[in-house]
Write an enzyme that holds these catalytic residues in place. Structure first.
Site, PDB file in Angstrom:
ATOM      1  N   HIS A   8       0.839  -1.196   0.000  1.00  0.00           N
ATOM      2  CA  HIS A   8       0.000   0.000   0.000  1.00  0.00           C
ATOM      3  C   HIS A   8       0.880   1.254   0.000  1.00  0.00           C
ATOM      4  O   HIS A   8       0.363   2.359   0.130  1.00  0.00           O
ATOM      5  CB  HIS A   8      -0.928   0.018   1.212  1.00  0.00           C
ATOM      6  N   ASP A  67      10.158  -7.058   0.665  1.00  0.00           N
ATOM      7  CA  ASP A  67      10.404  -6.718   2.064  1.00  0.00           C
ATOM      8  C   ASP A  67      11.847  -6.285   2.117  1.00  0.00           C
ATOM      9  O   ASP A  67      12.745  -7.000   1.643  1.00  0.00           O
ATOM     10  CB  ASP A  67      10.131  -7.893   3.004  1.00  0.00           C
ATOM     11  N   TYR A 152      15.239   5.842   4.604  1.00  0.00           N
ATOM     12  CA  TYR A 152      16.601   6.092   5.059  1.00  0.00           C
ATOM     13  C   TYR A 152      17.507   6.647   3.952  1.00  0.00           C
ATOM     14  O   TYR A 152      18.705   6.841   4.176  1.00  0.00           O
ATOM     15  CB  TYR A 152      17.217   4.800   5.622  1.00  0.00           C
ATOM     16  N   LYS A 177      19.117   6.157  -9.049  1.00  0.00           N
ATOM     17  CA  LYS A 177      18.705   5.230  -7.996  1.00  0.00           C
ATOM     18  C   LYS A 177      18.160   3.942  -8.590  1.00  0.00           C
ATOM     19  O   LYS A 177      18.514   2.840  -8.154  1.00  0.00           O
ATOM     20  CB  LYS A 177      17.652   5.886  -7.090  1.00  0.00           C
ATOM     21  N   HIS A 182      19.051  -1.560  -4.350  1.00  0.00           N
ATOM     22  CA  HIS A 182      18.866  -2.942  -3.908  1.00  0.00           C
ATOM     23  C   HIS A 182      17.675  -3.576  -4.603  1.00  0.00           C
ATOM     24  O   HIS A 182      17.709  -4.748  -4.967  1.00  0.00           O
ATOM     25  CB  HIS A 182      18.716  -2.992  -2.393  1.00  0.00           C
TER      26      HIS A 182
END
Length: 197
Positions: A8, A67, A152, A177, A182
């Site tokens: 969300h 996640d 972060y 980016k 990641h």
């Protein structure tokens, strides 16, 4: 092909859409508005699978779930899976960042190594499951810099920047980016799996 992203969080949806546009423009990443499962896993993989399974079951579509978090060496890998909740259950990004900086206030540069980790789960309506992991090594700044990104990003300084630059992710362009993050690294490993759908 339409794939639902089990979040969300509009920032994550936009980031995935940008990554996909660069690598698999034939994929349509759509947001998820169904019920969110309780993220009671103790690893990124467990939580990613929980979310992807729920989204695929709810929508009948292949589902991706990310996640991710920041893992700080001197904190034994924390905040890790608790990155979004580091300062409490309200998921306040500014409070999380401020708390982490306060905890590292007296830590010298050579001990501020950290990495962003993204674990992406792909679950199909037929029950096929895949998990990939992307890691982005770097270190933490002593104070926030830049206005881009989220979470972060204003304190994370990736390793191996061009021309020896020292910038936080919040000082990167969106394209920079998306090319290095990641999530982009994890998604690169996911492309062959998506091609098999």
């Amino acid at each position: 092909m339409k794939v639902v992203l089990a979040t969300h969080n509009p920032h994550k949806v936009a980031e995935f859409q940008q990554i996909v546009a660069q690598t698999r423009p034939d994929l349509e990443i759509v947001g998820y508005d169904g019920p969110e499962p309780v993220e009671d896993g103790v690893t990124f993989e467990e939580n990613a699978l929980l979310k992807a399974r729920a989204a695929s079951a709810h929508t009948g579509l292949p589902a991706l779930a990310d996640d991710s978090g920041i893992c700080v060496d001197v904190l034994g890998g924390s905040p890790g899976v608790f990155s979004a909740y580091w300062a409490g259950q309200q998921k306040d990004a500014a409070a999380n960042l401020a708390l982490l900086l306060d905890q590292l206030r007296d830590i010298a540069d050579e001990h501020r190594a950290a990495q962003f980790i993204s674990t992406i789960a792909l679950v199909t309506p037929g029950g096929t499951e895949h998990v990939v992991v992307g890691r982005w090594p770097g270190r933490l700044a002593h104070s926030p810099a830049g206005v881009g990104g989220f979470g972060y990003d204003p304190i994370f300084i990736p390793d191996a920047q061009p021309d020896g630059a020292v910038r936080t992710v919040a000082e990167f362009t969106a394209d920079e980016k998306q090319a290095q993050s990641h999530r982009a690294r994890a998604f690169a490993d996911l492309i062959p799996l998506l091609a098999s759908l």
